[in-house]
Design a protein around this motif. Structure first.
Motif, short mmCIF file in Angstrom:
data_model
loop_
_atom_site.label_atom_id
_atom_site.label_comp_id
_atom_site.label_asym_id
_atom_site.label_seq_id
_atom_site.Cartn_x
_atom_site.Cartn_y
_atom_site.Cartn_z
N SER A 57 0.78 -1.20 -0.04
CA SER A 57 0.07 0.04 0.10
C SER A 57 1.01 1.15 0.11
O SER A 57 2.02 1.18 0.16
N LEU A 58 0.29 2.44 -0.17
CA LEU A 58 0.92 3.48 -0.16
C LEU A 58 0.19 4.24 1.18
O LEU A 58 -0.92 4.17 1.61
N LEU A 59 1.20 4.82 2.13
CA LEU A 59 0.86 5.67 3.25
C LEU A 59 0.88 7.01 2.97
O LEU A 59 1.94 7.53 2.55
N CYS A 60 -0.16 7.89 3.21
CA CYS A 60 0.00 9.22 2.88
C CYS A 60 -0.73 10.18 4.03
O CYS A 60 -1.61 9.71 4.95
N TRP A 61 0.03 11.19 4.19
CA TRP A 61 -0.29 12.09 5.37
C TRP A 61 -1.13 13.36 4.97
O TRP A 61 -0.77 13.87 3.95
N GLU A 62 -2.41 13.23 5.37
CA GLU A 62 -3.41 14.48 5.00
C GLU A 62 -3.00 15.49 6.18
O GLU A 62 -3.50 15.42 7.17
N THR A 63 -3.16 16.81 5.78
CA THR A 63 -2.80 17.67 6.50
C THR A 63 -2.87 19.18 5.94
O THR A 63 -2.79 19.40 4.95
N HIS A 64 -3.09 20.24 6.91
CA HIS A 64 -3.54 21.57 6.39
C HIS A 64 -2.21 22.09 6.90
O HIS A 64 -1.96 23.45 6.37
N PRO A 90 -6.80 20.45 2.46
CA PRO A 90 -5.56 19.81 2.98
C PRO A 90 -4.53 19.51 1.83
O PRO A 90 -4.93 19.33 0.70
N ARG A 91 -3.21 19.39 2.12
CA ARG A 91 -2.27 18.66 1.48
C ARG A 91 -2.12 17.29 1.77
O ARG A 91 -2.52 16.82 2.89
N HIS A 92 -1.42 16.40 0.55
CA HIS A 92 -1.39 15.17 0.76
C HIS A 92 -0.02 14.86 0.65
O HIS A 92 0.45 14.92 -0.91
N ILE A 199 -4.40 2.71 -0.35
CA ILE A 199 -4.01 4.06 -0.05
C ILE A 199 -4.34 3.98 1.37
O ILE A 199 -5.52 4.19 1.78
N ILE A 200 -3.60 4.22 2.35
CA ILE A 200 -3.72 4.30 3.92
C ILE A 200 -3.39 5.91 4.16
O ILE A 200 -2.49 6.45 4.00
N TRP A 201 -4.40 6.57 4.45
CA TRP A 201 -4.44 7.99 4.99
C TRP A 201 -4.42 8.20 6.32
O TRP A 201 -5.07 7.68 7.35
N ILE A 202 -3.43 9.03 6.93
CA ILE A 202 -3.53 9.46 8.28
C ILE A 202 -3.89 10.86 8.37
O ILE A 202 -3.26 11.67 7.51
N ARG A 203 -4.68 11.42 9.40
CA ARG A 203 -4.88 12.68 9.50
C ARG A 203 -4.79 13.12 11.01
O ARG A 203 -4.93 12.03 11.95
N GLY A 204 -4.49 14.40 11.38
CA GLY A 204 -4.52 14.83 12.69
C GLY A 204 -3.03 14.56 13.24
O GLY A 204 -3.01 14.94 14.54
N PHE A 205 -2.12 14.41 12.40
CA PHE A 205 -0.75 14.22 12.94
C PHE A 205 0.13 15.42 12.76
O PHE A 205 0.17 15.90 11.70
N ASP A 206 0.99 15.54 13.83
CA ASP A 206 1.95 16.81 13.75
C ASP A 206 3.24 16.39 13.06
O ASP A 206 3.30 15.25 12.75
N ILE A 207 3.97 17.16 12.74
CA ILE A 207 5.35 16.83 12.14
C ILE A 207 6.23 16.00 12.98
O ILE A 207 6.81 14.81 12.18
N PRO A 208 6.21 16.17 14.23
CA PRO A 208 7.01 15.16 14.97
C PRO A 208 6.66 13.76 15.01
O PRO A 208 7.48 12.87 14.77
#
Length: 257
Positions: A57-64, A90-92, A199-208
């Motif tokens: 799969s692809l792992l993607c970070w959705e974030t503002h 949001p950016r991906h 595609i796995i989306w993760i949301r609500g995560f900060d940079i660290p």
């Protein structure tokens, strides 16, 4: 604690994934290394797709969060996505799977990109399919293959996206076309029509947190170089590429020497 974090999944056909990549809807954070796959690894990937083997799969970070510097597929650097593109919402960013994603896109669309340590663009991997034996090959083999195989049976993958019905009719009417050739072609068409990439989306995560996730999932696959590890561990959304300060003289592009 972490109440805003969420994980979701979706599936994308090859044409959908290629569209997202070519339109810069999926980007690469600058702490990721450039494209490093060799040509034979690209061919093995497509052989797996052709056999309907899972490729992960692809792992993607959705974030503002709009990173100051990131890469698009193919290695080019894009500064300040939010201001440059004018896109809202949001950016991906791809956290895992960018090698596979890049290989799929450049195999179909061709084109060129930049990689570390080389001045000229050097990704030009448009792929062809030999319907006689059901194998994939790059353009530099085309002349040799044409001496042995009717060109009607040598298909650029790009044509699958443009007009697969026209291509299928042309091949069916070519002299020497038989059931085996049509079977190979139909299998390739099935890959484009039915193969789904998770595609796995993760949301609500900060940079660290994203930085930590990236380090944990990169324990497998091609080994990260010490510089890659250092960049990922220390990433803080700088306004420039951190590797500009860390390249060795041999690795640095000419404009930074």
């Amino acid at each position: 604690m972490n109440q805003d974090r969420d994980i979701g999944t979706k599936e994308a056909r090859l044409d959908e994934l290629i569209g997202m990549l070519s339109n810069n809807e999926l980007l690469i954070p600058s702490f990721q290394r450039e494209f490093v796959w060799e040509p034979q690894e690209i061919i093995r990937l497509w052989d797996s797709l052709y056999r309907f083997y899972p490729i992960g799969s692809l792992l993607c970070w959705e974030t503002h969060i709009s990173l100051h510097v990131h890469r698009k597929i193919g290695g080019y650097i894009l500064p300040d996505n939010g201001a440059a593109s004018g896109r809202k919402g949001p950016r991906h960013y791809i956290l895992d799977g960018q090698q596979r994603a890049t290989a799929i896109m450049i195999s179909v669309l061709g084109g060129e990109g930049r990689v570390r340590g080389r001045q000229e663009p050097c990704l030009a991997h448009a792929l062809y399919f030999d319907a006689v034996d059901g194998t994939f090959f790059f353009g530099y083999e085309l002349k040799r293959r044409r001496r042995k195989v009717d060109p009607a049976f040598l298909v650029p993958l790009r044509e699958i996206l443009t007009d697969d019905a026209k291509m299928q009719r042309a091949m069916s009417g070519a002299e020497g076309c038989d059931e085996a050739i049509l079977s190979h072609l139909n299998q390739l068409l099935r890959v484009f029509r039915e193969y789904r990439i998770p595609i796995i989306w993760i949301r609500g995560f900060d940079i660290p947190a994203v930085r930590d996730i990236f380090m944990r999932i990169n324990q497998e696959g091609q080994d990260l170089k010490p510089m890659d590890i250092m960049i990922a561990k220390t990433f803080q959304d700088y306004e420039y590429l951190v590797e500009d300060d860390l390249w060795t003289p041999a690795e640095a592009p000419p404009e930074t020497r």
